[in-house]
Scaffold this active site. Sequence first.
Site, PDB file in Angstrom:
ATOM      1  N   HIS A  33       0.859  -1.201   0.000  1.00 39.16           N
ATOM      2  CA  HIS A  33       0.000   0.000   0.000  1.00 39.16           C
ATOM      3  C   HIS A  33       0.884   1.237   0.000  1.00 39.16           C
ATOM      4  O   HIS A  33       1.496   1.597   1.022  1.00 39.16           O
ATOM      5  CB  HIS A  33      -0.931   0.029   1.216  1.00 39.16           C
ATOM      6  CG  HIS A  33      -1.912   1.173   1.159  1.00 39.16           C
ATOM      7  ND1 HIS A  33      -3.223   1.028   0.734  1.00 39.16           N
ATOM      8  CD2 HIS A  33      -1.773   2.493   1.434  1.00 39.16           C
ATOM      9  CE1 HIS A  33      -3.826   2.202   0.772  1.00 39.16           C
ATOM     10  NE2 HIS A  33      -2.955   3.111   1.188  1.00 39.16           N
ATOM     11  N   HIS A  35       1.513   5.122  -2.537  1.00 37.53           N
ATOM     12  CA  HIS A  35       0.927   5.987  -3.562  1.00 37.53           C
ATOM     13  C   HIS A  35       2.025   6.747  -4.295  1.00 37.53           C
ATOM     14  O   HIS A  35       3.150   6.868  -3.806  1.00 37.53           O
ATOM     15  CB  HIS A  35       0.008   7.038  -2.926  1.00 37.53           C
ATOM     16  CG  HIS A  35      -0.977   6.534  -1.933  1.00 37.53           C
ATOM     17  ND1 HIS A  35      -2.140   5.894  -2.299  1.00 37.53           N
ATOM     18  CD2 HIS A  35      -0.991   6.567  -0.573  1.00 37.53           C
ATOM     19  CE1 HIS A  35      -2.840   5.588  -1.205  1.00 37.53           C
ATOM     20  NE2 HIS A  35      -2.151   5.973  -0.144  1.00 37.53           N
ATOM     21  N   TYR A  51      -7.707  17.508  -1.239  1.00 37.76           N
ATOM     22  CA  TYR A  51      -6.446  18.053  -0.707  1.00 37.76           C
ATOM     23  C   TYR A  51      -5.462  18.162  -1.860  1.00 37.76           C
ATOM     24  O   TYR A  51      -5.610  17.485  -2.888  1.00 37.76           O
ATOM     25  CB  TYR A  51      -5.866  17.154   0.397  1.00 37.76           C
ATOM     26  CG  TYR A  51      -5.498  15.754  -0.067  1.00 37.76           C
ATOM     27  CD1 TYR A  51      -4.248  15.480  -0.645  1.00 37.76           C
ATOM     28  CD2 TYR A  51      -6.393  14.695   0.051  1.00 37.76           C
ATOM     29  CE1 TYR A  51      -3.915  14.202  -1.081  1.00 37.76           C
ATOM     30  CE2 TYR A  51      -6.078  13.424  -0.379  1.00 37.76           C
ATOM     31  CZ  TYR A  51      -4.828  13.184  -0.940  1.00 37.76           C
ATOM     32  OH  TYR A  51      -4.501  11.932  -1.377  1.00 37.76           O
ATOM     33  N   THR A  79      -6.663   9.612  -3.827  1.00 39.28           N
ATOM     34  CA  THR A  79      -7.882  10.360  -4.158  1.00 39.28           C
ATOM     35  C   THR A  79      -7.575  11.719  -4.789  1.00 39.28           C
ATOM     36  O   THR A  79      -8.411  12.248  -5.514  1.00 39.28           O
ATOM     37  CB  THR A  79      -8.754  10.573  -2.909  1.00 39.28           C
ATOM     38  OG1 THR A  79      -7.989  11.262  -1.916  1.00 39.28           O
ATOM     39  CG2 THR A  79      -9.246   9.251  -2.360  1.00 39.28           C
ATOM     40  N   ARG A 132     -14.130  12.678   4.208  1.00 35.24           N
ATOM     41  CA  ARG A 132     -13.231  13.825   4.036  1.00 35.24           C
ATOM     42  C   ARG A 132     -12.376  13.670   2.768  1.00 35.24           C
ATOM     43  O   ARG A 132     -11.690  14.597   2.372  1.00 35.24           O
ATOM     44  CB  ARG A 132     -12.349  13.995   5.276  1.00 35.24           C
ATOM     45  CG  ARG A 132     -11.292  12.963   5.427  1.00 35.24           C
ATOM     46  CD  ARG A 132     -10.474  13.062   6.703  1.00 35.24           C
ATOM     47  NE  ARG A 132      -9.875  11.776   6.992  1.00 35.24           N
ATOM     48  CZ  ARG A 132      -8.790  11.301   6.429  1.00 35.24           C
ATOM     49  NH1 ARG A 132      -8.136  12.021   5.542  1.00 35.24           N
ATOM     50  NH2 ARG A 132      -8.331  10.097   6.734  1.00 35.24           N
ATOM     51  N   TYR A 159     -12.027   1.521   1.538  1.00 36.90           N
ATOM     52  CA  TYR A 159     -11.520   2.355   2.629  1.00 36.90           C
ATOM     53  C   TYR A 159     -12.716   3.000   3.311  1.00 36.90           C
ATOM     54  O   TYR A 159     -13.494   3.716   2.672  1.00 36.90           O
ATOM     55  CB  TYR A 159     -10.575   3.422   2.065  1.00 36.90           C
ATOM     56  CG  TYR A 159      -9.793   4.205   3.115  1.00 36.90           C
ATOM     57  CD1 TYR A 159      -9.568   3.700   4.388  1.00 36.90           C
ATOM     58  CD2 TYR A 159      -9.252   5.459   2.813  1.00 36.90           C
ATOM     59  CE1 TYR A 159      -8.833   4.402   5.329  1.00 36.90           C
ATOM     60  CE2 TYR A 159      -8.512   6.173   3.751  1.00 36.90           C
ATOM     61  CZ  TYR A 159      -8.315   5.653   5.005  1.00 36.90           C
ATOM     62  OH  TYR A 159      -7.599   6.360   5.942  1.00 36.90           O
ATOM     63  N   ASP A 259       2.212   2.952   3.218  1.00 37.87           N
ATOM     64  CA  ASP A 259       1.316   4.094   2.989  1.00 37.87           C
ATOM     65  C   ASP A 259       2.090   5.356   2.596  1.00 37.87           C
ATOM     66  O   ASP A 259       1.558   6.460   2.620  1.00 37.87           O
ATOM     67  CB  ASP A 259       0.402   4.394   4.176  1.00 37.87           C
ATOM     68  CG  ASP A 259      -0.724   5.359   3.812  1.00 37.87           C
ATOM     69  OD1 ASP A 259      -1.201   5.307   2.661  1.00 37.87           O
ATOM     70  OD2 ASP A 259      -1.097   6.202   4.654  1.00 37.87           O
ATOM     71  N   ASN A 264      -2.176  13.402   4.256  1.00 38.47           N
ATOM     72  CA  ASN A 264      -3.032  14.005   5.289  1.00 38.47           C
ATOM     73  C   ASN A 264      -2.620  13.743   6.733  1.00 38.47           C
ATOM     74  O   ASN A 264      -3.448  13.926   7.637  1.00 38.47           O
ATOM     75  CB  ASN A 264      -4.505  13.552   5.111  1.00 38.47           C
ATOM     76  CG  ASN A 264      -5.056  13.943   3.767  1.00 38.47           C
ATOM     77  OD1 ASN A 264      -4.972  15.100   3.379  1.00 38.47           O
ATOM     78  ND2 ASN A 264      -5.567  12.976   3.017  1.00 38.47           N
TER      79      ASN A 264
HETATM   80  O1  LIG Z   1      -6.374   8.640   5.412  1.00 39.12           O
HETATM   81  C1  LIG Z   1      -6.049   9.284   4.394  1.00 39.12           C
HETATM   82  O2  LIG Z   1      -6.062  10.525   4.333  1.00 39.12           O
HETATM   83  C2  LIG Z   1      -5.691   8.526   3.174  1.00 39.12           C
HETATM   84  C3  LIG Z   1      -5.872   9.146   1.937  1.00 39.12           C
HETATM   85  C4  LIG Z   1      -5.654   8.413   0.816  1.00 39.12           C
HETATM   86  C5  LIG Z   1      -5.927   8.974  -0.512  1.00 39.12           C
HETATM   87  O3  LIG Z   1      -6.144  10.186  -0.602  1.00 39.12           O
HETATM   88  O4  LIG Z   1      -5.958   8.184  -1.455  1.00 39.12           O
HETATM   89  O5  LIG Z   1      -5.203   7.142   0.865  1.00 39.12           O
HETATM   90  C6  LIG Z   1      -4.965   6.530   2.056  1.00 39.12           C
HETATM   91  O6  LIG Z   1      -4.562   5.358   2.025  1.00 39.12           O
HETATM   92  C7  LIG Z   1      -5.222   7.231   3.245  1.00 39.12           C
END
Ligand SMILES: O=C(O)c1cc(C(=O)O)oc(=O)c1
Length: 306
Positions: A33, A35, A51, A79, A132, A159, A259, A264
């Site tokens: 996991h 990004h 964000y 996201t 959020r 999620y 992660d 955030n």
């Molecule tokens: O808790 C979070 O802010 C978060 C955000 C995102 C995302 O924006 O994709 O991904 C994650 O795994 C955790």
Amino acid sequence: MTTPFEKTPGWLDWYADPSRPRVGLPAGAVDAHCHVFGPGAEFPYAPERKYTPCDASKDQLFALRDQLGFTRNVVVQATCHGADNRAMVDALRASGGLARGVATVRPGIPDAELRELHEAGVRGVRFNFVKRLVDAAPRQDLLDVVEQIAPYGWHVVVYFEAADLAELRDFLLSVPVPLVVDHMGRPDVTADPYGPEFEAFLDLLRARPDIWCKVTCPERLSVDGPPALDGEQRAYRDVVPFARRVVEEFPDRVLWGTDWPHPNLTDHMPDDGLLVDFVPHIAPTPELRHKLLVANPMRLYWPDAD
Ligand SMILES: O=C(O)c1cc(C(=O)O)oc(=O)c1
């Protein structure tokens, strides 16, 4: 290249000089996991994002992979890129087969695009229920997406926050492909790990043998630290009993990842090397760590590898 985007106020950038893990990862470990963000100048952030992050490129992700001792990555669509999967796909293509991806797609995506995503290494889609982070999608849209991706053998990564599980449970159980739950369904770690809230989460995992769980994000879930900084070897100890319960009951369907770049977080940015040092607290034996870090993610994302 300078970024045309201004970060969300208070944004914390990822930790630039992570330590090397003390324990060491098993050979072939997968960071399941993580990004990429942008870079924004090349892969703009989505207009509908909640964000605006710092940039975190594929090269920086691969450098972290090598520094920590991972072999492979699973890059999960963040996201802030909405359903524009180009940055994630670019990372997969540059990885030489060492990265798989989880995409965000909208219903009605042309099949040719799904095929292209599959060829690039995508093996799942992500449904986000965290308010959020995204506006809620109609359930029917999500089921339509499932129908389109099912022929590819993909799974759905979900999620959600613990408080929303009761309302989501029936829907989740109706999704006819394997599910992977992000970040242990975000338990309140001030509650009892044997109390009703976490029991309800474990019951979801018990309900079907094809529901997997990422025992990730102690740095997000912890409320009393200490944080993975300054050499701390017993970081986030309030999260340990929760993660251990999951690993012990479901050793063959747990996954772990950094992660990175930790979107955030607002109070600290962990040293990712120390985050890896957290793993033995939740998977105390070499056998459990091999399942968590190698055998399980390989079965889900690289089933054809030797
Ligand atoms: O808790 C979070 O802010 C978060 C955000 C995102 C995302 O924006 O994709 O991904 C994650 O795994 C955790």
